[in-house]
Motif scaffolding. Structure first.
Motif, mmCIF file in Angstrom:
data_model
loop_
_atom_site.group_PDB
_atom_site.id
_atom_site.type_symbol
_atom_site.label_atom_id
_atom_site.label_comp_id
_atom_site.label_asym_id
_atom_site.label_seq_id
_atom_site.Cartn_x
_atom_site.Cartn_y
_atom_site.Cartn_z
ATOM 1 N N TYR A 104 0.983 -1.099 0.174
ATOM 2 C CA TYR A 104 -0.095 0.007 -0.042
ATOM 3 C C TYR A 104 0.894 1.486 -0.018
ATOM 4 C CZ TYR A 104 -4.144 -2.549 0.827
ATOM 5 O OH TYR A 104 -5.430 -3.461 0.627
ATOM 6 N N GLY A 105 1.962 1.173 0.324
ATOM 7 C CA GLY A 105 2.990 2.446 0.274
ATOM 8 C C GLY A 105 2.569 3.424 1.200
ATOM 9 N N ALA A 106 2.618 4.608 0.664
ATOM 10 C CA ALA A 106 2.263 5.883 1.589
ATOM 11 C C ALA A 106 0.665 5.855 1.803
ATOM 12 C CB ALA A 106 2.749 7.071 0.896
ATOM 13 N N ARG A 107 -0.115 5.088 1.120
ATOM 14 C CA ARG A 107 -1.531 5.154 1.505
ATOM 15 C C ARG A 107 -2.035 4.407 2.480
ATOM 16 N NH1 ARG A 107 -4.804 3.176 -2.967
ATOM 17 N NH2 ARG A 107 -6.349 4.251 -2.004
ATOM 18 N N LEU A 108 -1.308 3.664 3.092
ATOM 19 C CA LEU A 108 -1.843 2.631 4.305
ATOM 20 C C LEU A 108 -2.306 3.093 5.354
ATOM 21 C CD1 LEU A 108 -1.860 -0.363 5.336
ATOM 22 C CD2 LEU A 108 0.547 -0.022 6.220
ATOM 23 N N ALA A 109 -1.983 4.105 5.883
ATOM 24 C CA ALA A 109 -2.614 4.757 7.173
ATOM 25 C C ALA A 109 -3.862 5.331 6.532
ATOM 26 C CB ALA A 109 -1.823 5.756 7.658
ATOM 27 N N ASP A 110 -4.181 5.886 5.484
ATOM 28 C CA ASP A 110 -5.375 6.475 5.008
ATOM 29 C C ASP A 110 -6.385 5.342 4.751
ATOM 30 O OD1 ASP A 110 -4.483 9.093 5.196
ATOM 31 O OD2 ASP A 110 -3.893 9.352 2.788
ATOM 32 N N VAL A 111 -5.850 4.241 4.134
ATOM 33 C CA VAL A 111 -6.671 3.080 3.699
ATOM 34 C C VAL A 111 -7.265 2.471 5.338
ATOM 35 C CG1 VAL A 111 -6.699 0.851 2.970
ATOM 36 C CG2 VAL A 111 -5.759 2.409 1.628
ATOM 37 N N LEU A 112 -6.496 2.541 6.207
ATOM 38 C CA LEU A 112 -6.676 1.922 7.239
ATOM 39 C C LEU A 112 -7.961 2.829 7.903
ATOM 40 C CD1 LEU A 112 -3.504 0.861 8.730
ATOM 41 C CD2 LEU A 112 -5.372 -0.619 8.357
ATOM 42 N N ARG A 113 -7.810 4.323 7.958
ATOM 43 C CA ARG A 113 -8.851 5.306 8.766
ATOM 44 C C ARG A 113 -10.041 5.075 7.607
ATOM 45 N NH1 ARG A 113 -4.030 8.780 8.239
ATOM 46 N NH2 ARG A 113 -2.981 8.768 10.277
ATOM 47 N N GLU A 114 -9.997 5.068 6.287
ATOM 48 C CA GLU A 114 -11.120 4.908 5.572
ATOM 49 C C GLU A 114 -12.063 3.557 5.846
ATOM 50 O OE1 GLU A 114 -12.306 5.050 0.791
ATOM 51 O OE2 GLU A 114 -10.946 3.090 1.728
ATOM 52 N N ALA A 115 -11.332 2.555 6.393
ATOM 53 C CA ALA A 115 -12.001 1.388 6.440
ATOM 54 C C ALA A 115 -12.841 1.617 7.839
ATOM 55 C CB ALA A 115 -11.239 0.135 6.633
ATOM 56 N N ALA A 116 -12.139 2.052 8.778
ATOM 57 C CA ALA A 116 -12.730 2.324 10.083
ATOM 58 C C ALA A 116 -13.886 3.415 9.999
ATOM 59 C CB ALA A 116 -11.863 2.867 10.922
ATOM 60 N N GLY A 117 -14.156 3.969 8.974
ATOM 61 C CA GLY A 117 -15.041 4.985 8.947
ATOM 62 C C GLY A 117 -16.215 4.548 7.840
ATOM 63 N N THR A 118 -16.124 3.371 7.145
ATOM 64 C CA THR A 118 -16.992 2.824 6.244
ATOM 65 C C THR A 118 -18.274 2.038 6.760
ATOM 66 O OG1 THR A 118 -15.122 2.882 4.430
ATOM 67 C CG2 THR A 118 -17.343 1.575 4.061
ATOM 68 N N PRO A 119 -19.437 2.370 6.593
ATOM 69 C CA PRO A 119 -20.669 1.879 7.257
ATOM 70 C C PRO A 119 -20.893 0.323 6.333
ATOM 71 C CG PRO A 119 -21.375 3.527 5.927
ATOM 72 C CD PRO A 119 -19.855 3.638 6.077
ATOM 73 N N ALA A 120 -21.061 -0.520 7.173
ATOM 74 C CA ALA A 120 -21.706 -2.019 6.503
ATOM 75 C C ALA A 120 -23.329 -1.639 6.329
ATOM 76 C CB ALA A 120 -21.442 -2.892 7.427
ATOM 77 N N PRO A 121 -23.893 -2.671 5.573
ATOM 78 C CA PRO A 121 -25.161 -2.404 5.492
ATOM 79 C C PRO A 121 -26.020 -2.634 6.630
ATOM 80 C CG PRO A 121 -24.627 -3.815 3.605
ATOM 81 C CD PRO A 121 -23.324 -3.509 4.658
ATOM 82 N N THR A 122 -27.246 -2.053 6.928
ATOM 83 C CA THR A 122 -28.095 -2.121 8.158
ATOM 84 C C THR A 122 -28.686 -3.475 8.021
ATOM 85 O OG1 THR A 122 -29.819 -1.062 7.365
ATOM 86 C CG2 THR A 122 -28.051 0.542 8.277
ATOM 87 N N PRO A 123 -29.248 -3.631 9.288
ATOM 88 C CA PRO A 123 -30.209 -4.834 9.234
ATOM 89 C C PRO A 123 -31.485 -4.769 8.391
ATOM 90 C CG PRO A 123 -29.367 -4.242 11.440
ATOM 91 C CD PRO A 123 -28.955 -3.179 10.331
ATOM 92 N N ALA A 124 -31.914 -3.241 8.351
ATOM 93 C CA ALA A 124 -32.955 -3.163 7.396
ATOM 94 C C ALA A 124 -32.666 -3.269 5.938
ATOM 95 C CB ALA A 124 -33.464 -1.923 7.601
ATOM 96 N N GLU A 125 -31.238 -2.997 5.755
ATOM 97 C CA GLU A 125 -30.784 -3.166 4.142
ATOM 98 C C GLU A 125 -30.832 -4.566 3.854
ATOM 99 O OE1 GLU A 125 -28.963 1.204 3.305
ATOM 100 O OE2 GLU A 125 -27.737 -0.516 4.445
ATOM 101 N N LEU A 126 -30.079 -5.188 4.811
ATOM 102 C CA LEU A 126 -30.143 -6.556 4.398
ATOM 103 C C LEU A 126 -31.343 -7.504 4.443
ATOM 104 C CD1 LEU A 126 -27.110 -7.501 6.793
ATOM 105 C CD2 LEU A 126 -26.883 -7.276 4.211
#
Length: 223
Positions: free
Chosen positions: A138-160
């Protein structure tokens, strides 16, 4: 893209190499061809799924964040999804408070402060080996990719609940980062889902144990 293909995405700061080690042979044994995109972030994962779509419903899925993204794509495009393979789901809905999100944020801070080597000090065994292999890609993007993942929602129960496709879910019963209870919540939310389990120890000894669990669950839900 043939209907017998399965497009599977990696987890946070993981890669297509790990996906292939988990899924390629179990899928081949069941008559599926693995497509493991070399995408590196959420936008790339979604673009890979869009690119794979060629008018025939796809089996999609992935590991952890990759599974979340694939499920969100399926919720958004139900006519494109023939089924889902969900390995190690980490949360439902917002990521806030989830152990995997907290771990990703902590890893991002550690990478920013000490680089990959510093961040992985004391991380041993098969997991340490995987991270030391994948993270430098991931090179220099690694920390940003980790932060993005931590803020990305999964589908909600209603959506599933609105997803009619069969879903196979695999969880490790002893994984504190991807709690078994979260996998059970996914199963409860989905109309057609089955759950199979493995352990971190089994995964360390045999990566395919996770792929077999997800595929067995999917075939059960489909039938």
């Amino acid at each position: 893209m043939k209907s017998s293909s399965a497009v599977l995405l990696p987890g946070t700061a993981s890669d297509e190499v790990f996906v292939a080690s988990v899924f390629a042979r179990p899928l081949a044994a069941a008559g599926f061809a693995l497509v493991a995109p070399a995408s590196r972030d959420v936008r790339g994962h979604l673009a890979a799924l869009d690119a794979a779509w060629a008018g025939t419903p796809l089996v999609v899925g992935g590991v952890s964040l990759g599974a979340h993204v694939a499920a969100a794509w399926a919720v958004r495009h139900p006519e494109r999804c023939a089924g889902l393979l969900v390995a190690l789901p980490a949360w439902l809905g917002p990521a806030e408070g989830a152990p995997a999100a907290a771990a990703a944020l902590a890893s991002a801070s550690a990478v920013a402060e000490g680089g990959v080597d510093g961040a992985l000090t004391g991380v041993d065994g098969w997991l340490g080996e995987e991270l030391r292999r994948a993270w430098p890609r991931y090179g220099a993007r690694l920390a940003d990719v980790l932060r993005e993942a931590a803020g990305t929602p999964a589908p909600t129960p209603a959506e599933l609940a609105g997803l009619a496709a069969p879903v196979g879910i695999a969880a490790c019963t002893d994984d504190p980062v991807h709690p078994f209870e979260v996998a059970r919540e996914w199963v409860a939310a989905l109309p057609r889902a089955a759950l199979r389990t493995t352990t971190l120890a089994a995964l360390g000894a045999d990566r395919e144990s996770l792929g077999r669990a997800a595929l067995t669950a999917y075939l059960s839900a489909r039938d």
